[in-house]
Write an enzyme that holds these catalytic residues in place. Structure first.
Site, mmCIF file in Angstrom:
data_model
loop_
_atom_site.group_PDB
_atom_site.id
_atom_site.type_symbol
_atom_site.label_atom_id
_atom_site.label_comp_id
_atom_site.label_asym_id
_atom_site.label_seq_id
_atom_site.Cartn_x
_atom_site.Cartn_y
_atom_site.Cartn_z
ATOM 1 N N ASP A 136 41.786 51.453 39.979
ATOM 2 C CA ASP A 136 40.789 50.387 40.044
ATOM 3 C C ASP A 136 39.882 50.492 38.822
ATOM 4 O O ASP A 136 39.689 51.568 38.261
ATOM 5 C CB ASP A 136 39.936 50.540 41.305
ATOM 6 C CG ASP A 136 40.772 50.653 42.574
ATOM 7 O OD1 ASP A 136 41.810 49.975 42.640
ATOM 8 O OD2 ASP A 136 40.374 51.423 43.469
ATOM 9 N N ASP A 191 45.357 47.076 39.644
ATOM 10 C CA ASP A 191 45.056 47.260 41.059
ATOM 11 C C ASP A 191 43.706 46.607 41.358
ATOM 12 O O ASP A 191 43.443 45.499 40.920
ATOM 13 C CB ASP A 191 45.072 48.752 41.398
ATOM 14 C CG ASP A 191 45.177 49.010 42.897
ATOM 15 O OD1 ASP A 191 45.582 48.098 43.635
ATOM 16 O OD2 ASP A 191 44.845 50.122 43.336
ATOM 17 N N ASP A 227 37.014 48.548 44.478
ATOM 18 C CA ASP A 227 37.525 48.904 45.801
ATOM 19 C C ASP A 227 36.645 49.969 46.438
ATOM 20 O O ASP A 227 36.143 50.882 45.759
ATOM 21 C CB ASP A 227 38.958 49.424 45.707
ATOM 22 C CG ASP A 227 39.975 48.290 45.589
ATOM 23 O OD1 ASP A 227 39.548 47.130 45.471
ATOM 24 O OD2 ASP A 227 41.187 48.579 45.596
ATOM 25 N N ARG A 263 41.610 39.064 48.288
ATOM 26 C CA ARG A 263 40.702 40.169 48.583
ATOM 27 C C ARG A 263 39.310 39.889 48.004
ATOM 28 O O ARG A 263 38.847 40.594 47.115
ATOM 29 C CB ARG A 263 41.243 41.497 48.057
ATOM 30 C CG ARG A 263 42.588 41.881 48.630
ATOM 31 C CD ARG A 263 43.026 43.262 48.192
ATOM 32 N NE ARG A 263 44.319 43.607 48.769
ATOM 33 C CZ ARG A 263 44.964 44.755 48.561
ATOM 34 N NH1 ARG A 263 44.401 45.683 47.791
ATOM 35 N NH2 ARG A 263 46.132 44.984 49.119
#
Length: 722
Positions: free
Chosen positions: A191, A230, A234, A286
């Site tokens: 991330d 990715d 997160d 997301r």
């Protein structure tokens, strides 16, 4: 919105510059303001100003509290081959785990999967930055950021990250998993900012983007997107009490994941997160996806793009409270796509506006998904709601890191390399390059339209971008670059302008007799509306590759007032390219010129049959020190034997040297030049045809009527570079 979000700024005198590093999260501003609050390294008595990865690592290792100010852009990317180990190559990996060979029932294993994992570990060591407790990392001024880095806030508390642009955190070694979903998927690590087991974290006024290499520009392998990015931000593994505010998330796929897995034993009771006043622009999914946590998503602006999947992912035991968000659907998506059920039971969704209209996104989702119904009560009411406002007030929300006004490249400045400035610049930026030689390979991707690269002195010789790869030069993995890959600069974007620069490929054939593929491109240009003003292109074989992005596409390029140097096919490709008032220097490639020998070839166009406009050389001067009668003006290139490539080259109103052959066009690879579209008009100089009607079949001349179809305006159409 910036002054409102940073309340200290609004209270400061007009002449003062607020110290973003000393500011702390205000009471009531989301979940991160609860508990002990979030102050980061604001109490530090020493500031660490960092410009390089090494300086940043040293500052992160200093005693807490830490106040770290990033100045300029820290770029930790490297060629993926740098990290590859134990025999890993992408080609080998694809061959080994092709579903037709490996099947679809088990994940990859064996030597090449082990090599992929080992290569990934090497990359992780190079790009990871570990953040300790009581730390503030802040961009020092406009344009500060970390490119290619993986910032890890793991197992710590009280951290602030502000005013930074996180760009292109790319996994060189994604794993293929044929068991992931019905068709398999590529999965990547790293991330941009990763929160694990972290508490009291404030992430504010940052920009997260995959530019200049978003996954949407990558190929598909095994009929699935080759995903190299990715998460942007997160939060997993029991992370708790986080506020993410006034960030810009752009050009990304899996953007914000909150929660580790459906079976996590650390996440229940944690993952209390506030996500407010952020912009989600051209991101796919997301936004966020939530498991377990009590997550308040309020006053965000959503601007979906063509590949939008969903915004709010309702996962296992999630308590997602979505309030007063504004959605613009002009770029793609639909109301029912805003929500996705990932095993949850309910979501509170209130106050949503879509293109200015109140909507019930949950009702739209339930109507479209009768087998995945969600209830309308997440079971809690947010208490930390500082800044909550009606959705109509965020229609024109401003968010993200402070953007740079000026982009300047020179040693010792914020950008030491041309590529770093290109990667950092938004579309439409002018990048000024200081005097010097920049030894690097440069790419302007299609995602960066309307950029300008400009030499600072106004003299092209003063600013040189140079490298020395050739077709046959070996890469670190043992393969060769090929002609396209040899380019010093690859310019893919539309609307690109270069001014007062030199692009050079300095490959030396004599110094490398072991290399037989000696094509060495200075520039490969593939975009439309590209303008090269007073630009020099230096090389030998295949200097300037004036091309298009793909067979069947067109690209107009205008080269004016500059110079092109080479000896074999040094103007080639299928673009519609105008060379106006250029100096074209035809070098003598050497060898025995006696008995009709050849000193070189000027052009090798590969114009498509359906395109009437290929290369136009007009009002230019061709010079050469080659012996008289030894140089061809061109030959027809049929890439891969393509019979639809019917070269078009017109040279008009230009001065030709004595080196030009009396019959100046010749065949290539078995294709006759007589089937191509080669012609001259009204040229002068010792190498020009003397005129009259006796040019003959070996030297086609345009009539005045035909010449009227071969002008700058006819070739460029409705585009006027001036």
């Amino acid at each position: 919105m910036l002054s409102c979000a940073l309340g200290v700024i609004a209270a400061a005198p007009a002449h003062a510059s607020p110290d973003l590093g000393k500011q702390v999260l205000q009471p009531g501003d989301g979940w991160a303001s609860s508990g002990t609050g979030t102050t980061g390294g604001s109490a530090a008595t020493t500031e660490h100003v960092v410009r390089t990865a090494a300086e940043l690592r040293a500052a992160l290792a200093a005693p807490a509290p830490r106040l770290i100010k990033v100045r300029g852009v820290i770029d930790v990317r490297a060629d993926c081959a740098t990290y590859a180990t134990d025999g890993y190559t992408l080609a080998g990996y694809l061959a080994a785990y092709d579903p037709a060979v490996w099947g679809r029932d088990t994940e990859p294993s064996g030597p090449l999967e082990d090599a992929r994992a080992a290569s990934g570990r090497r990359q992780a060591e190079a790009i990871a930055f570990n953040v300790g407790s009581d730390t503030t990392i802040v961009g020092d001024g406009k344009g500060a950021g970390i490119t290619g880095g993986n910032v890890r806030v793991h197992g710590v508390q009280n951290v602030i990250i502000r005013n930074l642009t996180f760009r292109d955190t790319r996994d060189c070694f994604p794993q293929w998993d044929p068991t992931d979903g019905a068709t398999g998927n590529w999965n990547s690590d790293y991330d941009a900012v990763s929160l694990q087991r972290a508490t009291n974290v404030w992430v504010d006024h940052n920009t997260f983007t995959d530019q200049p290499y978003p996954d949407s520009t990558l190929p598909d392998y095994f009929d699935r997107p080759f995903q190299q990015h990715d998460g942007a931000l997160d939060m997993t593994n029991g992370t708790d009490l986080v506020t993410a505010s006034y960030n810009l998330f752009a050009d990304h796929g899996k953007t914000m994941l909150i929660g580790s897995s459906n079976t996590s034993t650390t996440d229940p009771g944690k993952l209390r997160v506030s996500v407010h006043h952020n912009i989600f622009r051209n991101v796919e999914e997301r936004l966020p996806r939530v498991r377990f946590g009590q997550v308040h998503v309020y006053d965000n602006l959503y601007e979906p793009g063509a590949t939008f999947n969903y915004a709010w992912g309702v996962g296992v035991q999630s308590k997602l409270y979505v309030q007063n968000n504004y959605v613009k659907l002009a770029g793609g998506g639909s109301v029912e796509q805003l929500i996705h059920n990932w095993g949850g039971t309910a979501i509170t969704e209130v106050g949503t506006l879509v293109d200015g209209r109140p909507v019930d996104a949950l009702a739209a989702f339930n109507a479209a998904n009768p087998t995945a119904q969600l209830g309308d009560d997440a079971g809690w009411t947010p208490a930390y709601t500082r800044g909550l406002e009606p959705a109509e007030r965020i229609k024109n929300l401003k968010a993200g890191a402070q953007a740079r006004d000026r982009f300047h490249v020179a040693k010792g400045t914020d950008f030491d390399t041309v590529q770093a400035a290109i990667d950092a610049a938004p579309p439409g930026t002018t990048i000024t390059i200081g005097k010097g030689v920049y030894r690097e390979v440069v790419r302007v991707p299609v995602t960066k339209p309307d950029l300008t690269l400009k030499g600072s002195t106004g003299t092209a010789r003063d600013v040189v971008i140079d490298y020395d790869n050739a077709n046959g030069t070996k890469k670190p993995d043992g393969t060769t670059y090929g002609t396209t890959g040899s380019a010093t600069a690859t310019i893919e974007a539309d609307g690109f302008t270069a001014r007062d620069l030199t692009f050079s490929n300095s490959f030396d054939r004599a110094a490398h007799p072991e290399i037989t593929g000696t094509q060495a491109v200075a520039v490969k240009a593939t975009g439309d509306r590209q303008y090269y003003d007073r630009v020099r292109f230096l090389g030998h074989q295949d200097t300037l590759y004036a091309d298009t992005r793909a067979v069947g596409t067109r690209a107009r390029q205008y080269y004016r007032g500059g110079e092109v140097v080479g000896d074999v096919d040094f103007l080639f490709g299928r673009a519609t390219a105008v060379f106006d008032r250029m100096t074209i220097r035809a070098l003598d490639r050497g060898g025995d010129h006696a008995g009709g020998g050849v000193a070189g070839y000027l052009t090798a166009a590969s114009t498509r049959r359906d395109n009437p406009h290929g290369f136009l050389i007009t009002n230019s001067t061709i010079v050469s020190d080659a012996p008289a009668g030894t140089y061809y003006l061109g030959r027809p290139w049929h890439p891969g034997g393509d019979t639809e490539a019917i070269a078009s080259v017109v040279i008009r109103d230009s001065k030709l040297p004595a080196a030009v052959k009396a019959a100046p066009w010749t065949d290539m690879s078995g294709f006759s030049w007589r089937d191509a579209r080669f012609a001259e008009f009204r040229n002068s100089g010792a190498g020009a045809h003397p005129g009259g009607d006796d040019a003959g079949a070996d030297r086609p001349q345009l009539t005045a009527e035909q010449a009227a179809q071969h002008t700058v305006r006819a070739y460029l159409g409705d585009w006027n570079p001036a």
